[in-house]
Design an enzyme around this catalytic site. Structure first.
Site, PDB file in Angstrom:
ATOM      1  N   LYS A  19      48.892  50.303  34.376  1.00 34.78           N
ATOM      2  CA  LYS A  19      49.917  51.361  34.382  1.00 34.78           C
ATOM      3  C   LYS A  19      49.558  52.498  33.418  1.00 34.78           C
TER       4      LYS A  19
ATOM      5  N   GLU B 282      46.840  50.198  43.939  1.00 30.27           N
ATOM      6  CA  GLU B 282      47.156  50.787  42.619  1.00 30.27           C
ATOM      7  C   GLU B 282      45.892  51.331  41.961  1.00 30.27           C
TER       8      GLU B 282
ATOM      9  N   GLY C 193      42.787  39.438  46.437  1.00 31.44           N
ATOM     10  CA  GLY C 193      43.706  38.368  46.079  1.00 31.44           C
ATOM     11  C   GLY C 193      43.208  37.525  44.920  1.00 31.44           C
TER      12      GLY C 193
ATOM     13  N   HIS D  61      75.531  63.340  40.148  1.00 30.21           N
ATOM     14  CA  HIS D  61      75.027  64.411  40.994  1.00 30.21           C
ATOM     15  C   HIS D  61      74.247  65.398  40.147  1.00 30.21           C
TER      16      HIS D  61
ATOM     17  N   TYR E   4      48.264  44.927  46.423  1.00 29.33           N
ATOM     18  CA  TYR E   4      48.728  45.545  45.178  1.00 29.33           C
ATOM     19  C   TYR E   4      47.574  46.193  44.398  1.00 29.33           C
ATOM     20  N   ILE E   5      46.540  45.373  44.132  1.00 28.52           N
ATOM     21  CA  ILE E   5      45.513  45.836  43.199  1.00 28.52           C
ATOM     22  C   ILE E   5      44.654  46.929  43.836  1.00 28.52           C
ATOM     23  N   ALA E   6      44.284  46.728  45.101  1.00 28.75           N
ATOM     24  CA  ALA E   6      43.441  47.725  45.776  1.00 28.75           C
ATOM     25  C   ALA E   6      44.144  49.082  45.809  1.00 28.75           C
TER      26      ALA E   6
ATOM     27  N   GLY F 104      43.738  45.766  50.622  1.00 26.01           N
ATOM     28  CA  GLY F 104      44.810  46.746  50.862  1.00 26.01           C
ATOM     29  C   GLY F 104      46.122  46.289  50.262  1.00 26.01           C
TER      30      GLY F 104
HETATM   31  C1  LIG Z   1      45.256  44.477  37.826  1.00 21.64           C
HETATM   32  C2  LIG Z   1      46.570  43.734  37.786  1.00 21.64           C
HETATM   33  C3  LIG Z   1      47.760  44.438  37.698  1.00 21.64           C
HETATM   34  C4  LIG Z   1      48.968  43.760  37.646  1.00 21.64           C
HETATM   35  N1  LIG Z   1      50.129  44.494  37.557  1.00 21.64           N
HETATM   36  C5  LIG Z   1      51.310  43.848  37.504  1.00 21.64           C
HETATM   37  C6  LIG Z   1      52.520  44.579  37.331  1.00 21.64           C
HETATM   38  O1  LIG Z   1      52.523  45.806  37.247  1.00 21.64           O
HETATM   39  N2  LIG Z   1      53.683  43.894  37.251  1.00 21.64           N
HETATM   40  C7  LIG Z   1      53.706  42.508  37.338  1.00 21.64           C
HETATM   41  O2  LIG Z   1      54.795  41.924  37.250  1.00 21.64           O
HETATM   42  N3  LIG Z   1      52.589  41.798  37.503  1.00 21.64           N
HETATM   43  C8  LIG Z   1      51.384  42.433  37.577  1.00 21.64           C
HETATM   44  N4  LIG Z   1      50.244  41.705  37.708  1.00 21.64           N
HETATM   45  C9  LIG Z   1      50.352  40.228  37.827  1.00 21.64           C
HETATM   46  C10 LIG Z   1      50.604  39.610  36.445  1.00 21.64           C
HETATM   47  O3  LIG Z   1      49.611  40.039  35.545  1.00 21.64           O
HETATM   48  C11 LIG Z   1      50.605  38.085  36.557  1.00 21.64           C
HETATM   49  O4  LIG Z   1      51.520  37.681  37.547  1.00 21.64           O
HETATM   50  C12 LIG Z   1      51.014  37.433  35.237  1.00 21.64           C
HETATM   51  O5  LIG Z   1      50.246  37.923  34.182  1.00 21.64           O
HETATM   52  C13 LIG Z   1      50.867  35.915  35.345  1.00 21.64           C
HETATM   53  O6  LIG Z   1      51.212  35.322  34.114  1.00 21.64           O
HETATM   54  P1  LIG Z   1      50.864  33.787  33.824  1.00 21.64           P
HETATM   55  O7  LIG Z   1      51.505  33.487  32.540  1.00 21.64           O
HETATM   56  O8  LIG Z   1      51.172  32.959  34.994  1.00 21.64           O
HETATM   57  O9  LIG Z   1      49.267  33.748  33.697  1.00 21.64           O
HETATM   58  P2  LIG Z   1      48.257  34.589  32.784  1.00 21.64           P
HETATM   59  O10 LIG Z   1      48.903  35.740  32.124  1.00 21.64           O
HETATM   60  O11 LIG Z   1      47.099  34.855  33.666  1.00 21.64           O
HETATM   61  O12 LIG Z   1      47.873  33.571  31.622  1.00 21.64           O
HETATM   62  C14 LIG Z   1      47.031  32.481  31.844  1.00 21.64           C
HETATM   63  C15 LIG Z   1      46.090  32.352  30.667  1.00 21.64           C
HETATM   64  O13 LIG Z   1      45.471  31.073  30.741  1.00 21.64           O
HETATM   65  C16 LIG Z   1      44.156  31.184  30.244  1.00 21.64           C
HETATM   66  N5  LIG Z   1      43.403  30.063  30.813  1.00 21.64           N
HETATM   67  C17 LIG Z   1      43.176  29.802  32.111  1.00 21.64           C
HETATM   68  N6  LIG Z   1      42.488  28.663  32.253  1.00 21.64           N
HETATM   69  C18 LIG Z   1      42.270  28.196  30.999  1.00 21.64           C
HETATM   70  C19 LIG Z   1      41.606  27.050  30.483  1.00 21.64           C
HETATM   71  N7  LIG Z   1      41.047  26.168  31.286  1.00 21.64           N
HETATM   72  N8  LIG Z   1      41.552  26.897  29.150  1.00 21.64           N
HETATM   73  C20 LIG Z   1      42.120  27.787  28.305  1.00 21.64           C
HETATM   74  N9  LIG Z   1      42.772  28.885  28.742  1.00 21.64           N
HETATM   75  C21 LIG Z   1      42.845  29.083  30.073  1.00 21.64           C
HETATM   76  C22 LIG Z   1      43.690  32.529  30.740  1.00 21.64           C
HETATM   77  O14 LIG Z   1      42.655  33.030  29.895  1.00 21.64           O
HETATM   78  C23 LIG Z   1      44.962  33.367  30.667  1.00 21.64           C
HETATM   79  O15 LIG Z   1      45.018  34.139  29.501  1.00 21.64           O
HETATM   80  C24 LIG Z   1      49.003  42.348  37.725  1.00 21.64           C
HETATM   81  C25 LIG Z   1      47.801  41.615  37.813  1.00 21.64           C
HETATM   82  C26 LIG Z   1      46.607  42.299  37.829  1.00 21.64           C
HETATM   83  C27 LIG Z   1      45.325  41.512  37.906  1.00 21.64           C
HETATM   84  N1  LIG Z   2      52.690  46.044  40.624  1.00 23.76           N
HETATM   85  C1  LIG Z   2      52.569  44.729  40.593  1.00 23.76           C
HETATM   86  O1  LIG Z   2      53.528  43.980  40.411  1.00 23.76           O
HETATM   87  C2  LIG Z   2      51.217  44.102  40.767  1.00 23.76           C
HETATM   88  C3  LIG Z   2      50.060  44.862  40.637  1.00 23.76           C
HETATM   89  C4  LIG Z   2      48.838  44.245  40.806  1.00 23.76           C
HETATM   90  C5  LIG Z   2      48.781  42.889  41.100  1.00 23.76           C
HETATM   91  N2  LIG Z   2      49.918  42.185  41.219  1.00 23.76           N
HETATM   92  C6  LIG Z   2      49.891  40.758  41.571  1.00 23.76           C
HETATM   93  O2  LIG Z   2      48.556  40.296  41.641  1.00 23.76           O
HETATM   94  C7  LIG Z   2      48.350  39.571  42.828  1.00 23.76           C
HETATM   95  C8  LIG Z   2      46.947  39.820  43.342  1.00 23.76           C
HETATM   96  O3  LIG Z   2      46.840  41.171  43.830  1.00 23.76           O
HETATM   97  P1  LIG Z   2      45.824  41.515  45.006  1.00 23.76           P
HETATM   98  O4  LIG Z   2      45.975  42.941  45.374  1.00 23.76           O
HETATM   99  O5  LIG Z   2      44.485  41.007  44.638  1.00 23.76           O
HETATM  100  O6  LIG Z   2      46.327  40.569  46.176  1.00 23.76           O
HETATM  101  P2  LIG Z   2      47.169  40.912  47.491  1.00 23.76           P
HETATM  102  O7  LIG Z   2      47.473  39.603  48.094  1.00 23.76           O
HETATM  103  O8  LIG Z   2      48.285  41.843  47.204  1.00 23.76           O
HETATM  104  O9  LIG Z   2      46.142  41.706  48.430  1.00 23.76           O
HETATM  105  C9  LIG Z   2      44.962  41.136  48.870  1.00 23.76           C
HETATM  106  C10 LIG Z   2      44.321  42.052  49.901  1.00 23.76           C
HETATM  107  O10 LIG Z   2      43.012  41.566  50.207  1.00 23.76           O
HETATM  108  C11 LIG Z   2      42.893  41.365  51.604  1.00 23.76           C
HETATM  109  N3  LIG Z   2      42.010  40.204  51.805  1.00 23.76           N
HETATM  110  C12 LIG Z   2      42.284  38.919  51.482  1.00 23.76           C
HETATM  111  N4  LIG Z   2      41.218  38.146  51.778  1.00 23.76           N
HETATM  112  C13 LIG Z   2      40.268  38.970  52.278  1.00 23.76           C
HETATM  113  C14 LIG Z   2      38.952  38.762  52.765  1.00 23.76           C
HETATM  114  N5  LIG Z   2      38.411  37.537  52.805  1.00 23.76           N
HETATM  115  N6  LIG Z   2      38.255  39.827  53.192  1.00 23.76           N
HETATM  116  C15 LIG Z   2      38.792  41.065  53.162  1.00 23.76           C
HETATM  117  N7  LIG Z   2      40.040  41.329  52.720  1.00 23.76           N
HETATM  118  C16 LIG Z   2      40.765  40.284  52.291  1.00 23.76           C
HETATM  119  C17 LIG Z   2      44.308  41.141  52.096  1.00 23.76           C
HETATM  120  O11 LIG Z   2      44.397  41.446  53.466  1.00 23.76           O
HETATM  121  C18 LIG Z   2      45.074  42.124  51.202  1.00 23.76           C
HETATM  122  O12 LIG Z   2      44.989  43.425  51.701  1.00 23.76           O
HETATM  123  C19 LIG Z   2      49.424  40.021  43.796  1.00 23.76           C
HETATM  124  O13 LIG Z   2      49.877  38.928  44.548  1.00 23.76           O
HETATM  125  C20 LIG Z   2      50.507  40.592  42.946  1.00 23.76           C
HETATM  126  O14 LIG Z   2      51.614  39.728  42.874  1.00 23.76           O
HETATM  127  C21 LIG Z   2      51.135  42.762  41.057  1.00 23.76           C
END
Ligand SMILES: Cc1cc2nc3c(=O)[nH]c(=O)nc-3n(C[C@H](O)[C@H](O)[C@H](O)COP(=O)(O)OP(=O)(O)OC[C@H]3O[C@@H](n4cnc5c(N)ncnc54)[C@H](O)[C@@H]3O)c2cc1C
Ligand SMILES: NC(=O)c1ccc[n+]([C@@H]2O[C@H](COP(=O)([O-])OP(=O)(O)OC[C@H]3O[C@@H](n4cnc5c(N)ncnc54)[C@H](O)[C@@H]3O)[C@@H](O)[C@H]2O)c1
Length: 475
Positions: free
Chosen positions: A53, A197, A278, A457, A193-195, A191
């Site tokens: 963000k 954003e 994903g 408004h 969330y991540i792709a 296509g």
């Molecule tokens: C690019 C991106 C953008 C995102 N944007 C948003 C957003 O805007 N809003 C939103 O709500 N969500 C967003 N998400 C999703 C969000 O980040 C996750 O849903 C959330 O952080 C998950 O929290 P968690 O506590 O389940 O796991 P995590 O925060 O992933 O914590 C797990 C931790 O476990 C540690 N770990 C794993 N395996 C081991 C092991 N074997 N030994 C020791 N440590 C280990 C990892 O290092 C990690 O730090 C985004 C994700 C990504 C990748």
């Molecule tokens: N704003 C937010 O809250 C936010 C932002 C980023 C990520 N996230 C979280 O992180 C998770 C992961 O995000 P993401 O964008 O990686 O997953 P996603 O599930 O949103 O999108 C995955 C994309 O990859 C495509 N895909 C999957 N397998 C494929 C393959 N084998 N070949 C080609 N295309 C393929 C799918 O069709 C889809 O378009 C999300 O589920 C979301 O909850 C959240």
């Protein structure tokens, strides 16, 4: 390093939403081990929500500058607007690293917390090995035991098996967020969330982006939101749908992605390749099978309505259970786990199953998307008799002030009860606008309640009222 204590009351694996247990449980006098192989704060802080963000906002500023002419504002050489990417990325990286580092002393100084900065894996349902080397079990790994174990180890990017991809310097979100270089052309696979954003961020900060999408954009959204998003994104960027991936080549610092698109073989080229297809749960690395923890068919941990695994003293939530992959839902689950396990159970209070309020979501692209509750296609699939109210941004006073051409608020009501069951917003401030709908939905508001409310408004939320008004004749 001093030898580790070996026995703990509580072991938390993962410092993202695992933080909802670590300090609160330690404050109650429990001896807690937090095992985190990466920086403290987990995905959200270090490689997810926060840095993404912080990078997307400057992309929005560039977008505004590009659209200045809409308001008859002249920006000389608008096509030459540049951004110091290295400086921006550096700023963001320094910020998140600083925030993460600030958690460290809170754990180090706590008399009841042992912070273990290594990877762990289950040996049995009470014992974890602390690996000296990631991914490798060795005889001199330390072993620790815990009476209660909380598995909050998240998920990591999954890489599709496309011939030739492995071993090339492609990027996942983790690398994009720290990449100071501006590649001339970036190919994006995905296509979701991540792709969308981070593709938007790359596209607005100097790269020509090409989206190669297996099916369509944002497939979990309401169908009209998907269509509107696709319309707007395809006007901004080069987008291709229904693409299947044949092979990847990387030579002379150029990627070539060979695909089949509408039955035709094509090749796309770029200096950068970003794979956003994903995530996969971290249950494999953790060797959860050694604790006999049950997984679902996709490898996520199965939990019951109390966030308990099948092993009575092991709980789990967040990304690793695969329900909702958001930080806000993971936090909600973590708070539930703390309350029930450490506050209610010891007092003999009857524990109620986790009761999720509607889980909202937002996509921080431009246009933004905000959603909560059922989509129209879900309402249809459930056989619900529903009523729609839809108001385009341009049909509101503030929408006009913003010169909005696109975007809308769409509300879905159950016909008999007249209650709101779904809200979907695409357009300016959708991630904020959706919050009033979250509250309406959570508190069971009807269309009539929504129309008895006074809206400021001419603020954007009037769009929500206008959509509710437009639903009325359809009841
Ligand atoms: C690019 C991106 C953008 C995102 N944007 C948003 C957003 O805007 N809003 C939103 O709500 N969500 C967003 N998400 C999703 C969000 O980040 C996750 O849903 C959330 O952080 C998950 O929290 P968690 O506590 O389940 O796991 P995590 O925060 O992933 O914590 C797990 C931790 O476990 C540690 N770990 C794993 N395996 C081991 C092991 N074997 N030994 C020791 N440590 C280990 C990892 O290092 C990690 O730090 C985004 C994700 C990504 C990748
Ligand atoms: N704003 C937010 O809250 C936010 C932002 C980023 C990520 N996230 C979280 O992180 C998770 C992961 O995000 P993401 O964008 O990686 O997953 P996603 O599930 O949103 O999108 C995955 C994309 O990859 C495509 N895909 C999957 N397998 C494929 C393959 N084998 N070949 C080609 N295309 C393929 C799918 O069709 C889809 O378009 C999300 O589920 C979301 O909850 C959240």
């Amino acid at each position: 390093m001093a030898p580790l204590p070996t026995e703990f009351d509580v072991i938390v694996i993962g410092s993202g939403s695992g933080s909802k247990i670590t300090r609160p449980a330690a404050n109650l006098g429990n001896k807690v081990a937090i095992i985190e192989k990466g920086p403290l704060g987990g995905t959200c802080l270090n490689r997810g929500c926060i840095p993404s963000k912080m990078l997307i906002h400057p992309a929005d500023v560039i977008n505004e500058i590009e659209h200045a002419k809409t308001y008859d504002i002249t920006v000389p050489n608008v096509n030459d607007v540049t951004i110091d990417k290295a400086k921006l990325v550096n700023y963001v990286t320094t910020y998140v690293d600083g925030e993460s580092a600030s958690i460290d002393p809170m754990y180090e100084k706590h008399p009841n917390i042992t912070h273990i900065k290594k990877e762990c894996a289950f040996v049995d349902d009470h014992t974890l090995r602390i690996r000296n080397k990631e991914g490798v079990n060795s005889d001199d790994d330390a072993l620790i035991t815990g009476k209660k174990i909380f598995v909050v180890a998240g998920a990591r990017p999954i890489i599709p098996k496309i011939p030739g991809l492995e071993g090339t310097p492609y990027m996942t979100s983790t690398e994009v967020l720290r990449c100071e270089k501006t590649y001339k052309r970036v190919i994006i696979i995905g296509g979701g969330y991540i792709a969308t954003e981070l593709g938007y961020y790359l596209g607005k900060t100097g790269s020509q982006v090409t989206f190669l999408v297996r099916s369509g954009f944002v497939k979990n959204e309401d169908i009209q939101v998907q269509e509107e998003f696709t319309k707007i994104f395809t006007q901004m960027f080069d987008c291709h749908f229904k693409v299947s991936f044949n092979k990847v080549e990387y030579n002379n610092e150029i990627f070539k992605v060979y695909v089949t698109e509408n039955g035709e073989e094509k090749v796309y080229e770029g200096e950068g390749l970003f794979v956003a297809t994903g995530v996969t749960p971290n249950t494999d690395v953790l060797e959860v099978k050694n604790a006999n923890i049950e997984l679902d068919s996709r490898g996520y941990i199965k939990v019951d309505d109390y966030l308990r695994t099948n092993v009575p003293h092991i709980w789990s939530w967040g990304d690793i259970i695969g329900r909702n992959l958001f930080r806000h839902s993971a936090n909600f689950e973590g708070e539930y786990a703390f309350r029930t396990v450490f506050e209610e159970a010891p007092k003999g209070i009857e524990i109620k199953p986790i009761d999720y309020p509607p889980v909202p979501h937002a996509i921080f692209t431009n246009p933004q998307i905000g959603g909560v509750g059922l989509t129209e296609q879900q309402a249809k699939a459930k056989g619900i008799d529903y009523v729609i109210g839809l108001c385009p941004y341009k049909n509101s006073a503030m929408g006009d002030a913003l010169r909005s051409k696109d975007g809308f608020v769409k509300l879905i009501f159950e016909r008999t009860s007249r209650k709101l069951i779904g809200a979907h917003i695409i357009g300016v401030e959708a991630s904020n606008m959706i919050h009033m709908c979250i509250a309406f939905l959570q508190f069971g508001a009807t269309v009539d309640d929504m129309l008895r409310t006074i809206y400021i408004h001419p603020a954007l939320p009037e769009l929500v009222r206008n959509a509710a008004r437009r639903a009325l004749p359809n009841f």
